[in-house]
Enzyme design. Structure first.
Site, mmCIF file in Angstrom:
data_model
loop_
_atom_site.group_PDB
_atom_site.id
_atom_site.type_symbol
_atom_site.label_atom_id
_atom_site.label_comp_id
_atom_site.label_asym_id
_atom_site.label_seq_id
_atom_site.Cartn_x
_atom_site.Cartn_y
_atom_site.Cartn_z
ATOM 1 N N GLU A 55 27.717 15.957 29.669
ATOM 2 C CA GLU A 55 26.638 15.283 28.969
ATOM 3 C C GLU A 55 26.478 13.842 29.452
ATOM 4 O O GLU A 55 25.359 13.365 29.676
ATOM 5 C CB GLU A 55 26.908 15.278 27.453
ATOM 6 N N ALA A 157 44.293 45.001 47.315
ATOM 7 C CA ALA A 157 43.467 45.644 48.332
ATOM 8 C C ALA A 157 44.010 47.055 48.523
ATOM 9 O O ALA A 157 45.227 47.252 48.605
ATOM 10 C CB ALA A 157 43.525 44.869 49.647
ATOM 11 N N SER A 171 51.222 47.246 55.378
ATOM 12 C CA SER A 171 49.972 46.982 54.640
ATOM 13 C C SER A 171 49.035 46.041 55.387
ATOM 14 O O SER A 171 48.013 45.634 54.831
ATOM 15 C CB SER A 171 50.291 46.380 53.266
ATOM 16 N N ARG A 187 42.574 31.971 45.423
ATOM 17 C CA ARG A 187 43.871 31.311 45.228
ATOM 18 C C ARG A 187 43.712 29.820 44.966
ATOM 19 O O ARG A 187 44.435 29.237 44.153
ATOM 20 C CB ARG A 187 44.742 31.503 46.472
ATOM 21 N N ARG A 210 44.498 29.382 52.367
ATOM 22 C CA ARG A 210 44.301 29.016 53.774
ATOM 23 C C ARG A 210 43.440 27.773 53.902
ATOM 24 O O ARG A 210 43.729 26.879 54.691
ATOM 25 C CB ARG A 210 43.665 30.194 54.522
ATOM 26 N N GLY A 298 53.617 43.388 43.758
ATOM 27 C CA GLY A 298 53.127 44.696 44.171
ATOM 28 C C GLY A 298 52.796 45.615 43.025
ATOM 29 O O GLY A 298 52.496 45.198 41.899
#
Length: 372
Positions: A55, A157, A171, A187, A210, A298
């Site tokens: 505001e 994934a 993986s 992240r 990264r 995991g």
């Protein structure tokens, strides 16, 4: 009563609020728009924790044009002294005639009093326009405020057949480069990232963003027995990147001291089935005012959070590949449910293309009010 133009300006305020994500927590995301004679004369958002509120930024941008104008804001203006003065005082000094707020602020020192002060000063105050959208925007803030625990994002994934690795544990890489870039951006908006000791040993991850984002997440490893080796990259970088190893109280003291000597913080919690108690962890992270927690795996760690009913939002990359193998890990382990009817269903979700992958982003709870 609000009209179509009110909805238009509030949509813009919500859009502005989103710009503060990752920079303002544990404060809420807030955007504000000042409109006079059907024209935007000032905009602002809460840009960083401890800095001016939305505001105030919008009013400053509008200058003298605030006299007789309407202020659209995604959250009830505050009325207490914190890191900054009360926004209600700034609104009154600016000569605003009308305030449209998307939702009230449940923060105990506000909780309706901000709107009450403005109404008692003669302003026309409307609350509730785009409230569903505003609650979604601030679901992490609302959950932390209500339960004292962070909002939990689950990320994985997987292949088209639901595998997160081959039967031999490989993986890299199931997801596309585009998907991995998005995960690094995610992240950079988190307070902490959680993995289990199995993932830490198998992948030797860094768990950093990264491209640095607005936050520097604490890297958390659930390691009941203190098995993380000194040569692990998480340990090797513990003096420069915050690293928390969560052990069970039964963990040998010599392992705890070894990890601490290498720069890791160690948190010992009561164990459940030999693993650190997740509820105790969430309570501790909430005491530290962590607002957003990313669980990256995991399989058993994700399953433990699912079994505990602790997941609020999911980020899933699905690659158009088939891995197969009855011994290959599926994305979410744990106990699971006995009947499909008892499965945890997404309240809302969307899918988009990400290179060769599909990205599914979904929410378990609609608005942060059910964050028990």
């Amino acid at each position: 009563m609000p009209d179509d133009r009110d909805a238009l300006w509030m949509a813009r305020a919500l859009e502005l609020a989103e710009r503060g994500r990752g920079a303002v927590e544990p404060n809420p995301l807030v955007g504000a728009v000042v409109v006079r004679d059907a024209k935007v004369v000032g905009e602002g958002w809460h840009e960083g924790f401890g800095q001016a509120h939305a505001e105030v930024n919008a009013l400053l941008a509008a200058g003298e044009a605030t006299r007789g104008a309407t202020l659209y804001v995604t959250l009830e203006p505050c009325c207490h002294y914190g890191n900054t003065p009360p926004c209600t005082e700034a609104v009154l000094r600016a000569g605003i005639r009308r305030v449209v707020a998307a939702m009230g602020d449940p923060f105990p020192q506000v909780a309706g009093r901000g709107c009450q002060i403005l109404r008692e000063a003669g302003l026309d105050v409307i609350v509730g326009l785009a409230e569903v959208e505003a609650r979604r925007l601030n679901a992490p803030y609302l959950k932390l405020l209500k339960t004292g625990r962070p909002y939990v994002h689950a990320k994985w994934a997987m292949s088209l057949d639901g595998k997160i690795a081959t039967r031999k544990g490989d993986s890299k890489w199931i997801s596309s480069e585009i998907s991995r870039k998005r995960v690094h951006a995610l992240r950079g908006r988190m307070d902490a990232i959680v993995v289990g000791i199995g993932t830490a040993l198998a992948d030797d991850p860094m768990l950093t963003a990264r491209s640095p984002g607005p936050r520097r997440p604490v890297r958390i490893v659930l390691d009941g027995e203190g098995r993380l080796p000194a040569q692990a990259r998480l340990v090797q970088t513990a003096t420069t990147e915050p690293t928390l190893i969560v052990t069970a109280v039964e963990c040998p003291e010599s392992r705890v001291r070894s990890l601490q000597a290498l720069g890791c913080e160690v948190l010992s919690l009561p164990s459940v089935g030999g693993r650190p108690n997740l509820v105790g962890l969430l309570d501790e992270l909430g005491r530290r005012r962590m607002t957003n927690l990313l669980v990256e795996g995991g399989s058993e760690v994700l399953g433990s959070f699912l079994d505990a009913g602790a997941i609020d939002e999911v980020h899933v990359d699905v690659a158009p590949i088939l891995i197969g193998g009855r011994q290959a890990k599926t994305a979410v382990g744990g106990l699971g449910v006995d009947r499909v009817a008892d499965a945890l269903r997404l309240a809302e979700w969307k899918v988009e293309r990400a290179g060769d992958d599909y990205y599914l982003h979904g929410w378990i709870r609609n608005d942060g009010r059910n964050g028990e």
